[in-house]
Design an enzyme around this catalytic site. Sequence first.
Site, PDB file in Angstrom:
ATOM      1  N   HIS A 318      57.915 -32.356  12.494  1.00  0.00           N
ATOM      2  CA  HIS A 318      56.995 -32.658  13.590  1.00  0.00           C
ATOM      3  C   HIS A 318      56.557 -34.119  13.450  1.00  0.00           C
ATOM      4  CE1 HIS A 318      52.949 -31.525  15.706  1.00  0.00           C
ATOM      5  NE2 HIS A 318      53.863 -31.878  16.594  1.00  0.00           N
ATOM      6  N   CYS A 342      46.690 -35.842  17.845  1.00  0.00           N
ATOM      7  CA  CYS A 342      46.065 -36.699  16.838  1.00  0.00           C
ATOM      8  C   CYS A 342      46.664 -38.100  16.824  1.00  0.00           C
ATOM      9  CB  CYS A 342      46.172 -36.059  15.458  1.00  0.00           C
ATOM     10  SG  CYS A 342      45.011 -34.707  15.181  1.00  0.00           S
ATOM     11  N   ASP A 365      57.487 -37.108  18.922  1.00  0.00           N
ATOM     12  CA  ASP A 365      57.032 -35.772  18.542  1.00  0.00           C
ATOM     13  C   ASP A 365      57.872 -35.089  17.471  1.00  0.00           C
ATOM     14  OD1 ASP A 365      55.190 -33.615  18.829  1.00  0.00           O
ATOM     15  OD2 ASP A 365      56.632 -32.535  20.067  1.00  0.00           O
TER      16      ASP A 365
END
Length: 682
Positions: A318, A342, A365
């Site tokens: 991730h 975040c 991502d």
Amino acid sequence: MVDQMRNLNSNDFFKKTMDMASKCEMNGNCKQYANLHMSPILADNKMLKMQKSCFQCNMTKLPIGLQNFVEEKARICQPDKIHICDGSIEEYNALLELLQLNGSLQKLEKMDDCWLALTDPKDVARVESRTFISTKNMLDTIPQPKSGFKQVDASLNLRNLKCTALGNWMSPEDLDYELGRRLPGCMKGRTMYVVPYSMGPVGGPISKIGIELTDSPYVVCNMRIMTRMGMKILGKIDDDSVFVKCLHTVGVPLPTQRTIVNNWPCNPEMTMIAHLPEKNEVISFGSGYGGNSLLGKKCFALRLGSIIAKREGWLAEHMLILGITNPQGVKKYIAAAFPSACGKTNLAMMTPTVPGWKIECVGDDIAWMKFNEKGELRAINPENGFFGVCPGTSNSTNPIAMKTIQKHTIFTNVAHTPDGEVYWEGMDDNMVAHGEHLISWKGKDWTKDSKEPAAHPNSRFTSPAEQCPIIDPNWESPEGVPISAIIFGGRRPQGVPLIYESFDWEHGVFVGASIRSEATAAAEHKGKVIMHDPFAMRPFFGYNFGKYCRHWLSLNKDGRKMPKIFNVNWFRKSNNGQGSFLWPGFGENIRVLEWIFKRTDGDESIAQKTPIGFMPKFDSFDMDGLNLSSESIQELFSLDKEFWLEELDEIRRYFDQNVNKSMPNEVLNQLNCIREQFLSLN
């Protein structure tokens, strides 16, 4: 290449063939299969009007493995029609028009080919409590918690689901039972779309192929943006090919007695997202939200991807991937893992404030990373688009993202103006400063004085990556880009310094395993509680976290150029976490990346050893022009002994309770060493 069996009744799917049209303009190298105006796609009697498309002419049926997969699921789900997606722009536009006609999408008239979907308010995020892995052996998937499993809410409607802090598991027998309650006839009245796609550049050495069957044209349109989709993928599949099998249904066969909110069919009471690694399969029922329905994303690229990566000796993570070039023209690549919402996209698309530095985006991502024969860790972005969080994205926080989403974008659950512009919290306060009326994500009249937010906190944009103004020239390199550094981080208002570097790879694995962060809007969690989120992968582990740590440890081999590992915290606040942010963040984060850049060059003069790792020397970190007080700078980098002893105790409790005997001793030894170093301080 394929039977171009468009929109056929499913019971005739493997019986009918179509006549070839006359030769196309491509010098006789292919022939045209007519995309005829055939049966209606949905119950609204609207046709999918297609132009003729060209395909290689030497194959006239689907590969046997794909044919069997489609036939098996069609027999169970009983769609009215089956449509093989070719990924063409004509198909995409036709589906957008279809969604507009049935009220599922609205065109944003003031933007360039942009669309808005408003979902059922019960279907707005990933549903972690309903997401699980099904394997024969439970310990392959989740560790045995020391104090037993979490209590499962009976309203989940999932028999014998075993829930832990590090993932959920269900036996194959119980999964069969649950599928039997959901899948038979679930696509009645709808069209099954066959979506062939590649995660990563088509045919690349790290890339993988998937097939998603879905009854949602919204999903098809988003998959076309997020993956490399269409007939070129079918050309890579033969009768013996292994591909990831994905089945998605909104879980609302037609006709229905259910109340359909916002023309968004879903079945939240029966939603489940099941992963079957032993079959390379994902089955998603009841949700249309992207994280639950775009099965190439978290389901394939991370959960199943991490399992495939373990089998084959690489990493599915991730992580964003960015290219960074210094004023002297030297370029490196960095991967970074943060929990959802975040700052991954903001960092991947940073506009540096320090002159001479340049950032280019490979992905925001997910990263697939594999060591090549030279010992370099090479990374690809397996996705083809951005599925970004809207609230907080603005021309001041992320001008690159704002430029990216101005065209060919699908927005979900944002507010909009009556004349067709989008709006969300933090985007542009001037748009609503004078009491202007907008339409909220719930379809209600909204002004700045309204009590509810205009956009859902997890509202999203889906945009093609190629539109990004700073997309890296190597972002589609099949071999990937060489990774010099890996960054972990989270949202920590207290105690964790701005930046530190692990002592070595083994210590870096501990750093990743011990990430804690405030919960995000991307999942069901409410409130700002500090959650453990190891490797920023907690919702996405495909297998036992202890084995995951051991896999990371196993990658450190002789002859490999191991990236340095760092931890950052943009979110530390003054007054022990109760005040304002100490670090300006956003474009100023280039100063942190500059230090990382120098450390990957082996610059020993800018670092000092601390109990948690190497940190910047006070006079070696660029603070020019920030107007930060010496007190703020000191707090940014301070290490409070009592805080860290409590932090280490909490991490130990977490490992002990949730990973138990599965945690490798190497990770526990790192924790013990850090604790001993703090205890030795005066």
